[in-house]
Scaffold this motif. Structure first.
Motif, PDB file in Angstrom:
ATOM      1  N   LEU A 119      -4.340  -2.868  -6.521  1.00 59.14           N
ATOM      2  CA  LEU A 119      -4.883  -2.754  -7.880  1.00 59.14           C
ATOM      3  C   LEU A 119      -5.475  -1.366  -8.138  1.00 59.14           C
ATOM      4  CD1 LEU A 119      -6.519  -6.271  -8.245  1.00 59.14           C
ATOM      5  CD2 LEU A 119      -4.447  -5.435  -9.398  1.00 59.14           C
ATOM      6  N   ASN A 120      -6.070  -0.765  -7.113  1.00 64.54           N
ATOM      7  CA  ASN A 120      -6.633   0.579  -7.275  1.00 64.54           C
ATOM      8  C   ASN A 120      -5.567   1.618  -7.600  1.00 64.54           C
ATOM      9  OD1 ASN A 120      -9.197  -0.373  -6.738  1.00 64.54           O
ATOM     10  ND2 ASN A 120      -9.241   0.353  -4.628  1.00 64.54           N
ATOM     11  N   HIS A 121      -4.324   1.347  -7.220  1.00 65.92           N
ATOM     12  CA  HIS A 121      -3.238   2.288  -7.493  1.00 65.92           C
ATOM     13  C   HIS A 121      -2.484   1.973  -8.781  1.00 65.92           C
ATOM     14  CE1 HIS A 121      -3.297   5.073  -4.146  1.00 65.92           C
ATOM     15  NE2 HIS A 121      -3.753   4.058  -3.414  1.00 65.92           N
ATOM     16  N   GLN A 122      -2.942   1.004  -9.553  1.00 66.06           N
ATOM     17  CA  GLN A 122      -2.313   0.705 -10.840  1.00 66.06           C
ATOM     18  C   GLN A 122      -2.839   1.675 -11.889  1.00 66.06           C
ATOM     19  OE1 GLN A 122       0.156  -1.836 -11.028  1.00 66.06           O
ATOM     20  NE2 GLN A 122      -0.234  -1.485  -8.867  1.00 66.06           N
ATOM     21  N   HIS A 123      -1.989   2.017 -12.838  1.00 64.29           N
ATOM     22  CA  HIS A 123      -2.451   2.808 -13.978  1.00 64.29           C
ATOM     23  C   HIS A 123      -3.527   1.987 -14.680  1.00 64.29           C
ATOM     24  CE1 HIS A 123      -2.410   4.593 -17.980  1.00 64.29           C
ATOM     25  NE2 HIS A 123      -1.880   5.673 -17.417  1.00 64.29           N
ATOM     26  N   PRO A 124      -4.590   2.618 -15.169  1.00 62.08           N
ATOM     27  CA  PRO A 124      -5.683   1.854 -15.793  1.00 62.08           C
ATOM     28  C   PRO A 124      -5.224   0.888 -16.885  1.00 62.08           C
ATOM     29  CG  PRO A 124      -6.319   4.151 -15.548  1.00 62.08           C
ATOM     30  CD  PRO A 124      -4.879   4.047 -15.126  1.00 62.08           C
ATOM     31  N   ILE A 171      -0.028   7.167   0.532  1.00 62.46           N
ATOM     32  CA  ILE A 171      -1.089   6.783   1.464  1.00 62.46           C
ATOM     33  C   ILE A 171      -0.543   6.741   2.888  1.00 62.46           C
ATOM     34  CG2 ILE A 171      -2.433   5.522  -0.261  1.00 62.46           C
ATOM     35  CD1 ILE A 171      -1.256   2.916   0.811  1.00 62.46           C
ATOM     36  N   SER A 172      -1.439   6.798   3.839  1.00 62.97           N
ATOM     37  CA  SER A 172      -1.066   6.796   5.250  1.00 62.97           C
ATOM     38  C   SER A 172      -0.590   5.407   5.684  1.00 62.97           C
ATOM     39  CB  SER A 172      -2.280   7.198   6.080  1.00 62.97           C
ATOM     40  OG  SER A 172      -2.072   6.896   7.438  1.00 62.97           O
ATOM     41  N   PRO A 173       0.439   5.354   6.544  1.00 62.85           N
ATOM     42  CA  PRO A 173       0.874   4.066   7.075  1.00 62.85           C
ATOM     43  C   PRO A 173      -0.207   3.347   7.876  1.00 62.85           C
ATOM     44  CG  PRO A 173       2.579   5.696   7.400  1.00 62.85           C
ATOM     45  CD  PRO A 173       1.360   6.435   6.911  1.00 62.85           C
ATOM     46  N   ARG A 201       3.164   1.151 -14.280  1.00 64.83           N
ATOM     47  CA  ARG A 201       2.873   2.486 -13.768  1.00 64.83           C
ATOM     48  C   ARG A 201       1.878   2.385 -12.622  1.00 64.83           C
ATOM     49  NH1 ARG A 201       0.876   4.136 -19.484  1.00 64.83           N
ATOM     50  NH2 ARG A 201       0.369   1.933 -19.258  1.00 64.83           N
ATOM     51  N   ILE A 202       2.094   3.229 -11.620  1.00 61.53           N
ATOM     52  CA  ILE A 202       1.135   3.331 -10.534  1.00 61.53           C
ATOM     53  C   ILE A 202       0.648   4.772 -10.464  1.00 61.53           C
ATOM     54  CG2 ILE A 202       2.077   1.414  -9.180  1.00 61.53           C
ATOM     55  CD1 ILE A 202       3.291   3.595  -7.331  1.00 61.53           C
ATOM     56  N   VAL A 203      -0.497   4.942  -9.856  1.00 63.30           N
ATOM     57  CA  VAL A 203      -1.083   6.261  -9.657  1.00 63.30           C
ATOM     58  C   VAL A 203      -1.156   6.487  -8.152  1.00 63.30           C
ATOM     59  CG1 VAL A 203      -3.055   7.755 -10.106  1.00 63.30           C
ATOM     60  CG2 VAL A 203      -2.453   5.950 -11.750  1.00 63.30           C
ATOM     61  N   ASP A 204      -0.464   7.517  -7.663  1.00 59.76           N
ATOM     62  CA  ASP A 204      -0.471   7.745  -6.217  1.00 59.76           C
ATOM     63  C   ASP A 204      -1.779   8.415  -5.788  1.00 59.76           C
ATOM     64  OD1 ASP A 204      -0.238  10.545  -6.540  1.00 59.76           O
ATOM     65  OD2 ASP A 204       1.926  10.530  -6.199  1.00 59.76           O
ATOM     66  N   ALA A 205      -1.944   8.613  -4.489  1.00 62.29           N
ATOM     67  CA  ALA A 205      -3.195   9.141  -3.946  1.00 62.29           C
ATOM     68  C   ALA A 205      -3.490  10.559  -4.428  1.00 62.29           C
ATOM     69  CB  ALA A 205      -3.160   9.107  -2.421  1.00 62.29           C
ATOM     70  N   ALA A 206      -2.466  11.292  -4.863  1.00 59.18           N
ATOM     71  CA  ALA A 206      -2.673  12.651  -5.368  1.00 59.18           C
ATOM     72  C   ALA A 206      -2.940  12.671  -6.863  1.00 59.18           C
ATOM     73  CB  ALA A 206      -1.458  13.518  -5.037  1.00 59.18           C
ATOM     74  N   GLY A 207      -2.914  11.490  -7.521  1.00 62.02           N
ATOM     75  CA  GLY A 207      -3.180  11.427  -8.947  1.00 62.02           C
ATOM     76  C   GLY A 207      -1.950  11.494  -9.825  1.00 62.02           C
ATOM     77  N   PHE A 208      -0.746  11.444  -9.242  1.00 64.16           N
ATOM     78  CA  PHE A 208       0.475  11.465 -10.036  1.00 64.16           C
ATOM     79  C   PHE A 208       0.803  10.057 -10.518  1.00 64.16           C
ATOM     80  CE2 PHE A 208       0.860  15.337  -7.669  1.00 64.16           C
ATOM     81  CZ  PHE A 208       1.496  16.211  -8.530  1.00 64.16           C
ATOM     82  N   VAL A 209       1.268   9.958 -11.757  1.00 60.21           N
ATOM     83  CA  VAL A 209       1.639   8.670 -12.334  1.00 60.21           C
ATOM     84  C   VAL A 209       3.135   8.469 -12.135  1.00 60.21           C
ATOM     85  CG1 VAL A 209       1.717   7.297 -14.444  1.00 60.21           C
ATOM     86  CG2 VAL A 209      -0.188   8.832 -14.049  1.00 60.21           C
TER      87      VAL A 209
END
Length: 190
Positions: free
Chosen positions: A49-54, A37-39, A80-88
């Motif tokens: 929480l939105n970036h946490q794996h479901p 994400i952008s600084p 696990r986290i999910v980055d803005a591009a969808g990578f876990v």
């Protein structure tokens, strides 16, 4: 940030501070980079929480709620986290609750996040998340002929059990059943 060391690449590292009383966060450049994400992004607990794996959201929510008592208690938490591009990313967060009577913002939690994805995480988990769900009773699980990183799991979903397959972006099999998410398209995945 990842840097090459004599023994190989080091894991990505990000630092964070959280003030529960204000529900305020402060991230290092490394945290922004891990999340993709952008600084200039406004960091909130909901964004975290939105970036946490479901499958890890509720555990993370409970951890955040228990932090910030200022008593010097430490913790470590692999998730696990999910980055803005969808990578876990497989990550571990390590932190300590701190209190300072002179800090008007109240007790805080300071810690760091280490991205383990390239140093022992499951290789499929660093593939973009493109889920496809099926009724497991109707199918035989077979590997995807198009995705070397393909993986599948049988999981509960909305009161039923489903087979969830994870494919690489724009795999012909995944595209047959889904359409790409707009965020993936915006990040130039095509």
């Amino acid at each position: 940030m990842k840097k090459d060391m004599p023994w190989g690449p080091s894991p990505a590292l990000g630092r964070y501070t959280y003030w529960p009383r204000l529900d305020a966060w402060e991230f290092s450049e490394g945290m922004y980079a891990i999340l993709g994400i952008s600084p200039s992004s406004r960091i909130t607990t909901q964004l975290v929480l939105n970036h946490q794996h479901p499958d890890d959201i509720e555990r993370t929510r409970a951890l955040i709620a228990s932090r910030g008592n200022g008593d010097g208690t430490g913790y470590s938490y692999q998730h696990r986290i999910v980055d803005a591009a969808g990578f876990v990313h497989e990550v571990v967060a390590v932190g300590t609750d701190l209190g300072d009577a002179t800090d008007e913002r109240g007790p805080r939690t300071e810690g760091f996040l280490v991205d383990l994805s390239e140093v022992g995480g499951h290789p499929a988990l660093s593939s973009p998340m493109v889920p496809v769900e099926f009724d497991p009773d109707d199918l035989v699980i077979t590997p995807c002929p198009h995705c070397p990183q393909w993986w599948a799991q049988v999981v509960p979903s909305a009161g039923a059990t489903v087979l969830r397959e994870w494919h690489e972006p724009f795999c012909p099999e995944a595209l047959r059943w889904t359409t790409p998410d707009q965020p993936m398209l915006a990040h130039g995945a095509l």
